[in-house]
Scaffold this motif. Structure first.
Motif, PDB file in Angstrom:
ATOM      1  N   GLU A  60       0.837  -1.198   0.000  1.00 62.27           N
ATOM      2  CA  GLU A  60       0.000   0.000   0.000  1.00 62.27           C
ATOM      3  C   GLU A  60       0.877   1.255   0.000  1.00 62.27           C
ATOM      4  N   GLY A  61       0.531   2.181  -0.843  1.00 66.10           N
ATOM      5  CA  GLY A  61       1.290   3.420  -0.933  1.00 66.10           C
ATOM      6  C   GLY A  61       2.411   3.385  -1.952  1.00 66.10           C
ATOM      7  N   THR A  62       2.616   2.242  -2.592  1.00 66.20           N
ATOM      8  CA  THR A  62       3.658   2.146  -3.621  1.00 66.20           C
ATOM      9  C   THR A  62       3.011   1.977  -4.991  1.00 66.20           C
ATOM     10  N   SER A  63       3.796   2.160  -6.028  1.00 64.55           N
ATOM     11  CA  SER A  63       3.290   2.024  -7.388  1.00 64.55           C
ATOM     12  C   SER A  63       4.445   1.643  -8.303  1.00 64.55           C
ATOM     13  N   MET A  64       4.124   1.367  -9.556  1.00 63.45           N
ATOM     14  CA  MET A  64       5.158   1.122 -10.539  1.00 63.45           C
ATOM     15  C   MET A  64       5.830   2.453 -10.886  1.00 63.45           C
ATOM     16  N   ILE A  65       7.074   2.382 -11.343  1.00 64.06           N
ATOM     17  CA  ILE A  65       7.838   3.594 -11.618  1.00 64.06           C
ATOM     18  C   ILE A  65       8.395   3.555 -13.032  1.00 64.06           C
ATOM     19  N   ALA A  66       8.820   4.729 -13.510  1.00 62.78           N
ATOM     20  CA  ALA A  66       9.478   4.853 -14.814  1.00 62.78           C
ATOM     21  C   ALA A  66      10.856   5.467 -14.578  1.00 62.78           C
ATOM     22  N   THR A  67      11.900   4.704 -14.831  1.00 62.94           N
ATOM     23  CA  THR A  67      13.258   5.189 -14.578  1.00 62.94           C
ATOM     24  C   THR A  67      13.834   5.953 -15.765  1.00 62.94           C
ATOM     25  N   ASP A  68      13.240   5.803 -16.939  1.00 68.77           N
ATOM     26  CA  ASP A  68      13.675   6.556 -18.116  1.00 68.77           C
ATOM     27  C   ASP A  68      12.661   7.645 -18.430  1.00 68.77           C
ATOM     28  N   VAL A  69      13.137   8.730 -19.010  1.00 76.75           N
ATOM     29  CA  VAL A  69      12.261   9.863 -19.298  1.00 76.75           C
ATOM     30  C   VAL A  69      11.150   9.479 -20.272  1.00 76.75           C
ATOM     31  N   ALA A  70      11.487   8.667 -21.288  1.00 71.03           N
ATOM     32  CA  ALA A  70      10.513   8.327 -22.327  1.00 71.03           C
ATOM     33  C   ALA A  70       9.690   7.084 -22.007  1.00 71.03           C
ATOM     34  N   SER A  71       9.973   6.415 -20.893  1.00 74.15           N
ATOM     35  CA  SER A  71       9.290   5.157 -20.568  1.00 74.15           C
ATOM     36  C   SER A  71       7.769   5.281 -20.483  1.00 74.15           C
ATOM     37  N   PRO A  72       7.214   6.359 -19.896  1.00 72.17           N
ATOM     38  CA  PRO A  72       5.752   6.447 -19.821  1.00 72.17           C
ATOM     39  C   PRO A  72       5.084   6.442 -21.186  1.00 72.17           C
ATOM     40  N   PHE A  73       5.816   6.837 -22.230  1.00 75.09           N
ATOM     41  CA  PHE A  73       5.275   6.775 -23.589  1.00 75.09           C
ATOM     42  C   PHE A  73       5.669   5.493 -24.308  1.00 75.09           C
ATOM     43  N   LEU A  74       6.935   5.108 -24.194  1.00 73.68           N
ATOM     44  CA  LEU A  74       7.446   3.985 -24.981  1.00 73.68           C
ATOM     45  C   LEU A  74       6.905   2.641 -24.512  1.00 73.68           C
ATOM     46  N   ALA A  75       6.725   2.449 -23.211  1.00 69.30           N
ATOM     47  CA  ALA A  75       6.237   1.162 -22.717  1.00 69.30           C
ATOM     48  C   ALA A  75       4.831   0.857 -23.224  1.00 69.30           C
ATOM     49  N   PRO A  76       3.843   1.766 -23.066  1.00 64.32           N
ATOM     50  CA  PRO A  76       2.520   1.498 -23.650  1.00 64.32           C
ATOM     51  C   PRO A  76       2.558   1.393 -25.173  1.00 64.32           C
ATOM     52  N   PHE A  77       3.434   2.178 -25.808  1.00 66.75           N
ATOM     53  CA  PHE A  77       3.579   2.117 -27.273  1.00 66.75           C
ATOM     54  C   PHE A  77       4.022   0.718 -27.696  1.00 66.75           C
ATOM     55  N   LYS A  78       5.054   0.209 -27.052  1.00 66.23           N
ATOM     56  CA  LYS A  78       5.578  -1.125 -27.383  1.00 66.23           C
ATOM     57  C   LYS A  78       4.532  -2.196 -27.113  1.00 66.23           C
ATOM     58  N   LEU A  79       3.846  -2.096 -25.985  1.00 68.31           N
ATOM     59  CA  LEU A  79       2.823  -3.087 -25.647  1.00 68.31           C
ATOM     60  C   LEU A  79       1.700  -3.080 -26.677  1.00 68.31           C
ATOM     61  N   THR A  80       1.256  -1.915 -27.096  1.00 68.21           N
ATOM     62  CA  THR A  80       0.175  -1.821 -28.074  1.00 68.21           C
ATOM     63  C   THR A  80       0.598  -2.389 -29.420  1.00 68.21           C
ATOM     64  N   LEU A  81       1.842  -2.154 -29.807  1.00 71.97           N
ATOM     65  CA  LEU A  81       2.341  -2.692 -31.070  1.00 71.97           C
ATOM     66  C   LEU A  81       2.382  -4.222 -31.037  1.00 71.97           C
ATOM     67  N   VAL A  82       2.879  -4.773 -29.930  1.00 72.36           N
ATOM     68  CA  VAL A  82       2.931  -6.229 -29.799  1.00 72.36           C
ATOM     69  C   VAL A  82       1.517  -6.809 -29.746  1.00 72.36           C
ATOM     70  N   LEU A  83       0.613  -6.144 -29.049  1.00 71.09           N
ATOM     71  CA  LEU A  83      -0.776  -6.608 -28.986  1.00 71.09           C
ATOM     72  C   LEU A  83      -1.403  -6.607 -30.379  1.00 71.09           C
ATOM     73  N   SER A  84      -1.103  -5.595 -31.176  1.00 74.08           N
ATOM     74  CA  SER A  84      -1.623  -5.547 -32.546  1.00 74.08           C
ATOM     75  C   SER A  84      -1.132  -6.739 -33.353  1.00 74.08           C
ATOM     76  N   LEU A  85       0.133  -7.099 -33.140  1.00 71.12           N
ATOM     77  CA  LEU A  85       0.681  -8.275 -33.819  1.00 71.12           C
ATOM     78  C   LEU A  85      -0.035  -9.543 -33.382  1.00 71.12           C
TER      79      LEU A  85
END
Length: 252
Positions: A60-85
């Motif tokens: 409780e009180g913790t969450s997932m983190i993004a250690t790279d500046v572009a991760s909040p965009f690139l991670a969902p982008f990559k997941l959506t691309l793989v899901l499309s495949l």
């Protein structure tokens, strides 16, 4: 003159096949990007859904983190691309089938179509098994054995790479019944020979489980166990399918 004409006749079908192959690859790529364009708006929601098995076990009180500046965009982008495949797999297999089917015999087509359908369903079943069964057990185990002084806050890129590896591993592992039937159908082996090699198959399943999954006993066992059961399903299906046995008899 005659030899030159015959050489041209041989080259023309090859060029036509290559052009057809290129067309089908382009069609498959277009479908993937159309799916991606339609899903990208929901990329954040998709990542929320896919990360749910881990987030329920975070303190409780913790969450997932993004250690790279572009991760909040690139991670969902990559997941959506793989899901499309993944979603486009039935269409891609249809294109592959349309390309190779003219060269198959009628009895081969009768067996190939169920195998293609089974391949798609089994791949999706493997992914569903990973998400609904493996992820909760693995993440519950990982988050419960850490030191109390260490807060569990997983990087979103690391998590994505981890789950994609498991999705591919379980999706491919669930193709074992199809691979077993193909081995028997093609005459490479037979049902009795594969059944006698069962102890080696079991050991091989655990070795593959060790290589394809993270270094923990739970995920390795959860992959190796279904692989063995799926191998038994392939053996049973081969025994009960007349087309496979007939093909084997022809090869002998």
């Amino acid at each position: 003159m005659t030899s030159s004409a015959s050489a041209g006749d041989k080259e023309q079908p090859l060029i036509q096949h290559l052009l057809e192959l290129r067309t089908r690859i382009i069609r498959s790529t277009v479908v993937i990007f159309i799916l991606f364009a339609g899903l990208f708006y929901f990329s954040s929601d998709i990542y929320e859904f896919i990360s749910q098995p881990l987030r329920v076990y975070l303190p409780e009180g913790t969450s997932m983190i993004a250690t790279d500046v572009a991760s909040p965009f690139l991670a969902p982008f990559k997941l959506t691309l793989v899901l499309s495949l993944f979603i486009a797999i039935p269409y891609i297999l249809h294109q592959i089938w349309a390309f190779i089917s003219p060269g198959l015999y009628k009895h081969e087509k009768r067996l190939a179509i169920p195998l293609l359908v089974a391949s798609v369903l089994l791949f999706y079943a493997g992914m569903a098994f990973a998400y609904f069964v493996v992820f909760p057990l693995v993440f519950g185990f990982f988050t419960s054995i850490g030191p109390e002084s260490v807060a569990v806050m997983t990087d979103i890129n690391s998590y994505l790479n981890f789950i994609l590896k498991l999705f591919f591993a379980f999706g491919l592992a669930f193709e074992i019944p199809v691979a077993t039937v193909l081995l028997i159908w093609s005459g490479v082996s037979d049902v009795d020979s594969l059944a006698k090699k069962r102890p080696y198959i079991i050991v091989g399943c655990f070795v593959l489980g060790m290589l394809l999954t993270p270094p923990d006993v739970i995920s390795q066992t959860l992959l190796a166990g279904p692989m063995w059961l799926l191998f038994e399903m392939g053996i049973l299906f081969a025994r009960l399918t007349p087309g496979v046995s007939a093909k084997r008899d022809e090869s002998e």
